[in-house]
Each structure stands twice: as structure tokens, then as C-alpha cells.
Enzyme design. Structure first.
Site: not given
Length: 735
Positions: A32, A219, A249, A600
Site C-alpha cells: 500500500k 490506516e 487490522q 508481520r
DNA sequence: CGTGCCAGAGTTTTT
DNA sequence: CTCTGGCACG
């Protein structure tokens, strides 16, 4: 257009869609940031949009910095463009328009510690039962209110007339009054007040609406109501708003993040184009599948499934340890095993649910001489010594900062206790002046004990001098000077304890932070610097180049990636935490957190749990986390869950313990004692050739024992304080 | 005013 | 367990 060639078709679609609302649903590791930076580059290079007309907001300094660097690389050269965190963007607006709300433009920014101090004084003043009504209690309610743009009056109106509401109302109102009186805003105020400016002053709003023809938000799933309002107001005019996020997320709902902002973006902005980025470039197929098998148990998420062209890779490893020490031992041993010559320690991360878990891992890593770095927990800037020195610097910047002064008035010990401080405060209030102003009166200080008056007078002198000289000094010089001349450093050195040594080390580390900033900006002024650190978080300090295993919470790890990831403490009650059990949405948020943690990992993912865990001095048997039950069993290596791997552990622990050393808590301290620069002794005289770190070369035109007048090569004439200014003699051939 | 002892509490925290 | 804050004592 070469930079667009690196994008996949979906990413390119997103980058090229510049007009109208755009929602990019970007799964973990789907590129992104590349997409966003290319979109910005495309706007500038192909669409002829001026960087001036673009606004990009992120949540962290780190994300903003990274985006800025990558945009700079794409368009070549510096970027004079608003790529900022929400808070710094609002701060910029407020520095210009704060007067509209009754603040002066140089208002202070209170960090959580300041807030707590302020609230503490209010609890005391209101004579409340401090058992039931702690500062933290009020502050969390106030923060909730501010995130919803709810004033004290509105809070009262919404909660009826009972006693509790009344008390909260009083505390909230008093807190607001105190901040206003101190010309200060807390972090929430930055957002709230920026919105208030827009609501109050149509011209100001129009100014920014016209400027920011293209807006991007990173975000987006973690935006709260007030951030949403901020963005929405700005975007209203041109409607060119691009938000990037991943509802899977969203892990900050407990802090007011509203997942509906992303789920309902299409309703908020008509004719939204939606682009899903589902190709993952980070993790192996197994890791991705495992993460997906967990997150898909959540309801009400936007349907999407990440895929990768990468190989299956290793299976997920699960280890059920005997207790938390065995768990840590296993993780350390695995790191030792996997750390081959071509690997760096910084490729390993241990991501836990709570900071309290870090300790056992620190011990286990130390035993094996594995370098590590703990991020978070006690925030670096929350450490006492760092707060103290920052308070000193705040005083230098603004002597009227009463909060800063009360913090350090007896630090180092000057024989000024609570009683004396109260008396001085009362006196200052009667006189209608700042506390510092009162202390400059020698009649006042003279009335104190000999020790107190001498100490205070010296401190006042130092602060006054640096206050006058701040323009001519580097921040690092002010820092050194304050540390030495207030006696702060000496007091620590005299203690001669390991604890004091650790504090000195932290202070030196802080100095290297200042050096870093000065390297970027040699003209860095004290106010600039104070502003930067006020909005700084510890993860921003994370240095990827440091060769050390990283330990942090899963929350802090959002946005980061590591080849090897360990997720310990997979137990019900710990992860998911016991407080989330009663609510379905709480559990879902924990599951998202688990998803964040798992995604992650690039190459290897290892989950562990302990059969028995000692927490807060109590040892209990544990039950394996329900997230382990969500996991697709085919993706787990070796034994099935619920089964112990007795033989393997017995064998490995033999090998493991043999290489361990006794734990030495101070082995971590890489304490490099740096000599704090003392100022030169030989006085300067007329005609001397000198060098100043900020102004360069110059000639002394006049000098007495107090003030030196220097004509610099750039034509400026400066008055500098003798013995204080960082002047050195110019020696030919040497800077 | 400074120290030392005890009681009580102890998710996560981008800024 | 381990950190913090309040209180009593020297």
C-alpha cells in the site's frame, strides 16, 4: 512513467484513479505504501498537480517519514508537501489559527505525563476521594469525550444529574480551564481544536479546502470520529479523497477508532471507487493461510482473501512450554539455531500481548548473549530523567511554564519541599505572575533556607541566561549546559549507583537524539526541537540497522515486518485478554490483533504458550488460546495442538542449557560515558577569528567579560554570552 | 525536608 | 513479582 511499471494491475488502477473518492482496501503486506507514493508521484508528474495541493496524513511519524522519503525518491529532490501525522497537520493549522479559540500561537503541547500532573492538581483541588477518582480515570473519560467532540456541558447533559456525573463534569471543566489558563493543548485538543477552527471560521476552512485538492489518509480503519470529521471537512470541496486501510487490522477501537469509518466509507462519499489489493508480497503461503484461517472467524468484515505467488514455505511452529521461563528459553534457543551467518539479529521479533511479558525474554536472551532491544513499555520520553531535562528545556524556552518549573524546582534536590512549593505558588498567584517570575525576586528567595535560596538562585540564573541566548545556541549546547550548570548531572554522578548510571546513559542517548536532529537541520531551534519530541513516539526511534532482536507488543508492531516472528503467550486470558471475553466485539478486536501479529512474519512464524504461567506473583495453569483452535491444523508443524512434545523438549533443553550463562541484568547496558563539553576558559578579545557551529566564521568586534559582539561572514552581527556561546577560535585549515 | 517502608494495583497506547 | 504512591519517622 517507469515507476508505475513496478505496480501490479490493481495497484496501478488505484494509483491512476485520481478524481473522486477512492477506497483502497489494502491487506497486510500488499504494497500500500508503494501504491500511495506512486499515486502522489503520478499526480505531480503526470497530472501537473502542485505538491502544495496535496495532503497525506498518517498516524505515525515513521509512516509519514517513510512516505516522504519514497515520494522524494520518485519525483526527485525535496518534497515541500504536507505528508504529516494527523497531529502535526492539526498542529500546523493551529499554529496559524489558534487565536481564534483564545489561545496564543505559541501554545504548549501537553503530553500524557503533563496531563496527569495537571489532573492530579485538580483532583487535589476538588478535594475528591483519590481512591475512587484517580487522574487516569478522569483523563480516560475526558479523552473519550474529546474524541467525540463532546464538551463538559454536553457530557453532563448526556449523563443526567447524578453525583458521579457532576464530579466528572467538574473535573473535566476544571481541566479545560487549567489548560486554557496555561495556554496548553493536549494531544486530543490538537485534533479537536483544528476541527473547531474549521467549524468556527469558514474562511479558514475554505483556505485549506482550496489548498488541499487531493487528500490521502493512511490506516483509515483506525481513524476516530474527530479525525474522520477533520478529513471529511477538508475533502468536502474537491471530493478527491483517497483512503487506504484494512478493516482486518483495526486494533485501536478501544482508543476510539471507529471501524465503521472504513466499512461505511462508500456511504459517506458518493460514487466511491473501491480497489482491493489482495496480493501479498511479504509472507509465505503457509503464513498467509494460517493468518487467514484465524481472521475469517470474524463477522462483519469486508470479504477479501490475500494470496501470494510465493512458495508454501515452512509450516507454522507451535510449542507448548512448561512455564513462561521454558517458553522464553525455547524462543531464545530457536533464535540461536536460526541465526546463521547470513542472518542478522534484527530479522527476529518477539511480539507479545502485554509489556509485562518482556522480562522473561530479556533474561533468556541475555543468557545466550543475544543482543535485543525492548520497544515500548516505559516510554523513553516518560523516564524520569528525560522528563526532567525536557522540563528544564521547556523552561528555557518559556520560563512562565509553571508545570515544568514545579517539576524540576527540587530536582536535583535543592531543599525545596512540598510546603515551600505551595507557599511560592500561593505567592505567585497573589501577585498574578508566573512562578518563575516570583523566584527571580531575591527578597522571596532570600526568605527561604540558605540551601534552598542558593540552589534556586543558581537555577534561575542558568535558565535566564539560556533563555536569552537560545537563538544563538545549538539545542545540544543548551542541553549540555543545563545538565551541567544546574547540577543535575553531578547529582546523578554523586549517587554512584547502577541506577543512576542507567539514568546517565539515558541522558546521553537523548543527546544523540538531539545530534540526529541537528544533523538533519543545523539551524534547528529550541522551539522546533521541542515540537518534534512532543509528538514523538518510541517506535519512531526504532533503528532497523541496529543488530538486535526486537521485543515489543503486537500493537506497536503494526506496519512493521520481520523474517522471523515469535508470538508467545497464546493462552486464553492473556491473548485474548481476560477483559475481552465478555464482549463479542472485544474478542473480534483481539482476533484482528492476532492477525496483525501473524502477518508481520515473512518467512517463519512460531507460536508458543505455557502450561503454567506466573503472573503478578500468582501461578496458574493455563488453557491454550482459542485462536490456536481457529488455526488450520494442516499448517502447523509437528505435533497437534493439545499435545506435549515431551521428548523433543527434553533433548533440546539439554543442548539449550549448556550454552547458557547466568543472567546479568547489566550486561545490557552499553554504557558509553561521554564527556560533557565544558566551555572554553581563555576569554575572547577584539579581533579574534572565531567559529560558531550555527553561524559559521566571524570576527570579534567587541568583547567584555559578559558579552562578545561578533561579525559573521554572512554579514550578521550577533551578541553572544561570554563563556556560554559555543564559540571556538578559528584555526586555518580546520573548521 | 528526605528517606524508607508498606499497601495496592497491574491490557493494548500510533500522537 | 515489581512499580507506584502515600505516610510516618528521623
Amino acid at each position: 512513467m517507469d515507476y508505475l511499471d513496478n505496480l501490479n494491475p490493481r495497484q496501478r488502477e488505484a494509483a491512476l484513479h485520481t478524481e473522486g473518492p477512492l477506497l483502497i482496501l489494502a491487506g497486510a503486506g500488499s504494497g500500500k505504501t508503494s501504491t500511495m507514493t506512486c499515486r502522489i508521484a503520478y499526480l505531480i508528474r503526470e497530472k501537473g498537480v502542485s505538491p502544495y495541493n496535496i495532503l497525506a496524513v498518517t498516524f505515525t511519524n515513521k509512516a509519514a517519514g517513510e512516505m516522504r522519503d519514497r515520494v522524494a525518491a520518485l519525483i526527485g529532490g525535496g518534497v515541500n508537501m504536507w505528508i504529516l501525522t494527523f497531529h502535526s497537520a492539526c498542529l500546523r493549522v493551529l499554529r496559524k489559527h489558534a487565536e481564534l479559540l483564545g489561545y496564543s500561537r505559541d501554545f504548549a503541547v501537553y503530553d500524557p505525563a503533563d496531563q496527569k500532573a495537571a489532573m492530579k492538581s485538580i483532583v487535589k483541588e476538588l478535594n475528591l476521594d483519590d481512591k475512587r477518582y484517580t487522574p487516569a480515570y478522569f483523563l480516560s473519560i475526558i479523552s473519550d469525550c474529546k474524541e467525540k467532540n463532546m464538551s463538559p456541558e454536553e457530557y453532563r447533559a448526556a449523563h443526567g444529574e447524578d453525583l458521579k456525573t457532576k464530579i466528572i463534569y467538574n473535573a473535566y471543566a476544571a481541566y479545560e480551564a487549567l489548560l486554557k489558563k496555561n495556554n496548553a493543548m493536549d494531544f486530543d485538543d490538537l485534533l479537536l481544536n483544528a476541527v473547531k477552527v474549521f467549524q468556527k471560521d469558514e474562511a479558514a476552512l475554505l483556505e485549506y479546502q482550496n489548498r488541499f485538492r487531493y487528500i490521502m489518509v493512511d490506516e483509515y480503519q483506525d481513524t476516530n470520529f474527530i479525525q474522520y470529521t477533520f478529513v471529511k471537512m477538508l475533502a468536502q470541496r474537491h471530493n478527491n479523497i483517497c483512503v487506504v486501510g484494512d478493516d482486518d487490522q483495526c486494533i485501536y477501537q478501544w482508543r476510539g477508532a471507529d471501524i465503521r469509518n472504513i466499512l461505511e466509507f462508500e456511504k459517506d462519499f458518493k460514487n466511491t471507487k473501491v480497489v482491493k489489493l489482495e496480493q501479498n508480497y511479504r509472507s509465505t503461503a503457509n503464513i498467509l493461510a494460517a493468518a487467514h484461517s484465524v481472521i475469517e472467524k470474524n463477522k462483519g468484515r469486508k470479504e477479501k482473501k490475500l494470496w501470494t505467488s510465493k512458495e508454501a514455505g515452512n509450516k507454522i511452529v507451535y510449542y507448548r512450554a512448561e512455564d513462561e521461563r521454558d517458553e522464553a528459553r525455547y524462543v531464545a534457543q530457536e533464535i540461536d539455531r536460526l541465526k546463521t551467518r547470513e542472518r542478522r539479529y534484527s530479522e527476529f521479533a518477539i511480539l507479545y500481548r502485554t509489556n509485562a511479558q518482556s522480562r522473561t525474554f530479556e533474561e533468556a536472551l541475555s543468557r545466550r548473549d543475544i543482543p535485543y532491544r525492548v520497544l515500548g513499555g516505559l516510554r523513553y520520553y516518560d523516564r524520569k530523567e528525560v522528563k526532567d531535562i525536557i522540563s528544564y528545556m521547556r523552561l528555557v524556552q518559556n520560563p512562565a511554564d509553571d508545570l515544568a518549573l514545579t517539576r524540576i524546582i527540587n530536582e536535583p534536590k535543592r531543599g525545596v519541599g512540598a510546603k515551600t512549593i505551595e507557599k511560592l505558588q500561593a505567592l505567585a498567584r497573589v501577585r498574578g505572575e508566573s512562578l518563575f517570575q516570583t523566584l527571580t525576586d531575591e527578597e522571596v528567595t532570600g526568605s527561604l533556607s540558605a540551601k534552598a535560596s542558593a540552589g534556586i538562585e543558581q537555577m534561575v540564573r542558568v535558565i535566564q541566561e539560556y533563555n536569552q541566548e537560545q537563538e544563538n545556541l545549538r539545542v545540544s549546547d543548551i542541553y549540555d549546559g543545563v545538565l551541567v550548570r544546574t547540577g543535575y548531572l553531578k547529582a546523578l554522578e554523586d549517587q554512584n549507583t547502577l541506577e543512576a548510571e542507567g539514568r546517565i546513559e539515558n541522558l546521553m542517548e537523548f543527546k544523540s537524539v538531539i545530534y540526529d536532529y541537528e544533523k538533519d537541520d543545523p539551524q534547528l531551534s529550541l522551539p522546533d526541537f521541542m515540537e518534534r519530541i512532543a509528538l514523538m513516539a518510541e517506535v519512531d526511534n526504532h533503528d532497523e540497522n541496529e543488530n538486535a532482536v526486537v521485543l515489543m507488543t503486537m500493537h506497536s508492531a503494526k506496519g512493521l515486518e520481520f523474517p522471523f516472528v515469535f508470538l508467545p503467550g497464546m493462552e486464553d486470558g492473556l491473548f485474548p485478554g481476560w477483559r475481552t471475553f465478555d464482549r463479542e466485539d472485544g474478542l473480534e478486536e483481539e482476533r484482528r490483533l492476532c492477525y496483525v501479529g501473524m502477518t508481520r512474519a515473512k518467512e517463519r512464524l512460531c507460536l508458543t504458550s505455557a502450561q503454567m504461567r506466573t503472573l503478578y506473583g500468582k501461578t496458574d495453569f493455563t488453557r491454550e488460546s482459542q485462536f490456536l483452535r481457529d488455526l488450520d491444523k494442516h499448517l502447523i508443524d509437528g505435533d497437534a495442538i493439545y499435545e506435549k512434545k515431551k521428548d523433543a523438549r527434553a533433548a533440546s533443553s539439554m543442548d539449550g542449557y549448556s550454552r547458557e550463562k547466568p543472567f546479568d541484568p547489566f550486561q545490557q547496558l552499553k554504557y558509553v560515558k561521554q564527556q560533557v563539553k565544558k566551555t572554553a576558559a581563555e576569554p575572547f578579545k577584539e579581533g579574534d577569528q572565531v567559529v560558531h557551529p550555527k553561524f559559521g566564521r566571524g570576527t570579534v568586534v567587541r568583547a567584555d567579560d559578559k558579552i562578545i559582539h561578533v561579525a559573521f561572514l554572512d554579514g550578521s552581527l550577533k551578541k553572544l554570552a561570554a563563556g556560554l556561546a559555543p564559540l571556538s577560535r578559528y584555526i586555518k585549515g580546520k573548521e
